[in-house]
Design an enzyme around this catalytic site. Structure first.
Site, PDB file in Angstrom:
ATOM      1  N   CYS A 119     110.312  -7.404   0.905  1.00  0.00           N
ATOM      2  CA  CYS A 119     110.222  -5.947   1.072  1.00  0.00           C
ATOM      3  C   CYS A 119     109.004  -5.510   1.884  1.00  0.00           C
ATOM      4  O   CYS A 119     109.015  -4.435   2.481  1.00  0.00           O
ATOM      5  CB  CYS A 119     110.202  -5.284  -0.292  1.00  0.00           C
ATOM      6  SG  CYS A 119     111.287  -6.102  -1.486  1.00  0.00           S
ATOM      7  N   HIS A 266     109.512   1.490   1.833  1.00  0.00           N
ATOM      8  CA  HIS A 266     110.606   0.543   1.575  1.00  0.00           C
ATOM      9  C   HIS A 266     111.650   1.244   0.704  1.00  0.00           C
ATOM     10  O   HIS A 266     111.341   1.803  -0.340  1.00  0.00           O
ATOM     11  CB  HIS A 266     110.047  -0.690   0.864  1.00  0.00           C
ATOM     12  CG  HIS A 266     111.098  -1.551   0.237  1.00  0.00           C
ATOM     13  ND1 HIS A 266     112.189  -2.054   0.928  1.00  0.00           N
ATOM     14  CD2 HIS A 266     111.252  -1.991  -1.041  1.00  0.00           C
ATOM     15  CE1 HIS A 266     112.937  -2.764   0.120  1.00  0.00           C
ATOM     16  NE2 HIS A 266     112.391  -2.746  -1.085  1.00  0.00           N
ATOM     17  N   ASN A 296     119.688  -1.739  -0.791  1.00  0.00           N
ATOM     18  CA  ASN A 296     118.345  -2.239  -0.520  1.00  0.00           C
ATOM     19  C   ASN A 296     118.465  -3.479   0.354  1.00  0.00           C
ATOM     20  O   ASN A 296     118.914  -4.519  -0.101  1.00  0.00           O
ATOM     21  CB  ASN A 296     117.664  -2.571  -1.865  1.00  0.00           C
ATOM     22  CG  ASN A 296     116.277  -3.169  -1.708  1.00  0.00           C
ATOM     23  OD1 ASN A 296     115.921  -3.679  -0.657  1.00  0.00           O
ATOM     24  ND2 ASN A 296     115.498  -3.106  -2.775  1.00  0.00           N
TER      25      ASN A 296
END
Lengths: 339, 79
Positions: A119, A266, A296
């Site tokens: 991430c 993020h 995600n």
């Protein structure tokens, strides 16, 4: 001879999403006590893109980079360094970046390396690219963030299957011109005590594959061969680390939050983003929160968000944006970028 | 009052009337799940200014136990 030194900037970014889709309706049919709307309410996601079985991170990365070339952002022969960020490489070796160099037709004089971050990977990648450009080691750095976490997910782990999607983004970082576009400052953070909170434990050198699946505890299914995520621990880490990084980054630039035009964090999940936005008192119109159609996508979330924000006009050339990635490791990094 | 605001959020998450949340109200199954844990972590941060570790929260069997964890964490942070 190395090119002349100059300050670095983000030139452009292009994303690629695989064609496969996993909708909330399909997930609900597998996990009947989570209806599609409940999944959306919890995560902000309606659909994730999933790589085909034969589709790997290199494939996604090549397609993203090809969009940059097809759009005339730069020519293949002008790329002199390739940074490939992934936690799902095609092979343990050789380096996936080497495969991508060949498939993209980049010059053999081009440097290329993989780096393993999730991430936080995009922002770390920008820092590496900035270093290469500003030391005169490279003129045009192609940063590709490509991830196929779907290949690590256990089919019965609804927690992670609702969250993660596959994608790649290709970003060109080059020497700045006269338009004022700049990259930096940066802040970084690492806390290896979070190593087991988001992990695929088996399959590499530390632990062989083939161990039995351990049935779920309160944190969901725990199989060493698959992605395990302790969502609450990761969330708790995020609430601690991100505000600190946010303040450190503003202090490094000697500015206040009102001087940042747009915040691109993020895109982990909507609940976490809403909590961070509220905690940092950022107005919603200046804070990006949209993973409805992607899920995600790990190191690709920030460049995907950046491309979307530029396309929609939420961000314009000349704007100052804050990019902040955080997660697996634990690892985090933030940067300011004048576009 | 922080306690009232926190309990109101907890009640909404557990989908019970706030006045049912006495100290011996059980936290087990039903709506006490991983999502509820995130809501509680957020609510504690918002109303009490501390981020509590998830592990001791997850072990709480009652609302009273939850409140004790919050109090202990606040005490530790202010020490």
């Amino acid at each position: 001879m190395n090119p002349p030194r100059g300050q670095a900037r983000i030139v452009a970014t292009r994303a690629y999403l695989p064609e496969g889709r996993l909708s909330n309706e399909e997930l609900a049919s597998a996990f009947p006590d989570w209806g599609p709307e409940k999944i959306h309410a919890k995560t902000g996601i309606r659909c994730r893109r999933i790589a085909a079985e034969s589709e790997c991170a290199s494939d996604l990365g090549v397609k993203a980079a090809s969009r940059l070339f097809d759009d005339g952002v730069c020519r293949r022969e002008d790329v002199d360094f390739l940074l490939f960020c992934t936690q799902s490489p095609d092979h343990f070796l050789p380096t996936t970046a080497c495969l991508v160099q060949d498939r993209l037709g980049l010059p053999t004089s081009c440097g290329a390396l993989d780096f393993n971050l999730g991430c936080s990977g995009f922002v770390y990648g920008l820092a590496l690219a900035k270093g290469l450009v500003e030391t005169g080691s490279a003129r045009n750095v192609l940063l590709i963030t490509a991830e196929t976490y779907s290949k690590y997910l256990h089919p019965e782990d609804r927690g992670v299957r609702t969250i993660f999607g596959d994608a790649a983004a290709a970003t060109l970082v080059s020497a700045a011109g006269a338009d004022g576009a700049r990259l930096g400052p940066f802040v970084f953070g690492t806390d290896g005590r979070g190593d087991d909170k988001l992990i695929v434990a088996a399959g590499a050198a530390r632990s062989p594959r083939g161990r039995e699946v351990k049935d779920g505890d309160s944190h969901g299914l725990h199989s060493p061969d698959h992605l395990f995520m302790n969502g609450a621990e990761v969330y708790s880490f995020t609430l601690r680390a991100v505000p600190q990084a946010f303040r450190r980054l503003l202090a490094a630039a000697a500015i206040g939050p009102d001087e940042v035009d747009y915040f691109l964090f993020h895109q982990a999940n909507k609940y976490m983003l809403d909590a961070l936005r509220a905690k940092l008192e950022i107005p919603p119109e200046r804070f990006h929160a949209d993973i409805e159609s992607t899920g995600n996508t790990v190191s690709a979330t920030i460049p995907i968000a950046l491309e979307g924000a530029l396309e929609s006009g939420r961000v314009r050339p000349g704007d100052l944006v804050m990019l902040l990635g955080f997660g697996v490791g634990y690892s985090w990094a933030g940067a300011l970028a004048r576009l | 009052m922080n306690d009232a605001a926190f309990l109101a959020e907890l009640a909404e998450t557990l989908e019970v009337p706030a006045d049912r949340l006495t100290d011996d109200f059980p936290l087990a199954g039903g709506n006490w799940d991983s999502m509820a844990l995130l809501v509680v972590i957020t609510a504690i941060d918002k109303h009490y200014g501390v981020i509590v570790d998830p592990a001791p929260l997850w072990k709480c069997k009652t609302v009273g136990a939850l409140r004790r964890v919050i109090d202990e964490t606040r005490l530790k942070r202010s020490a």
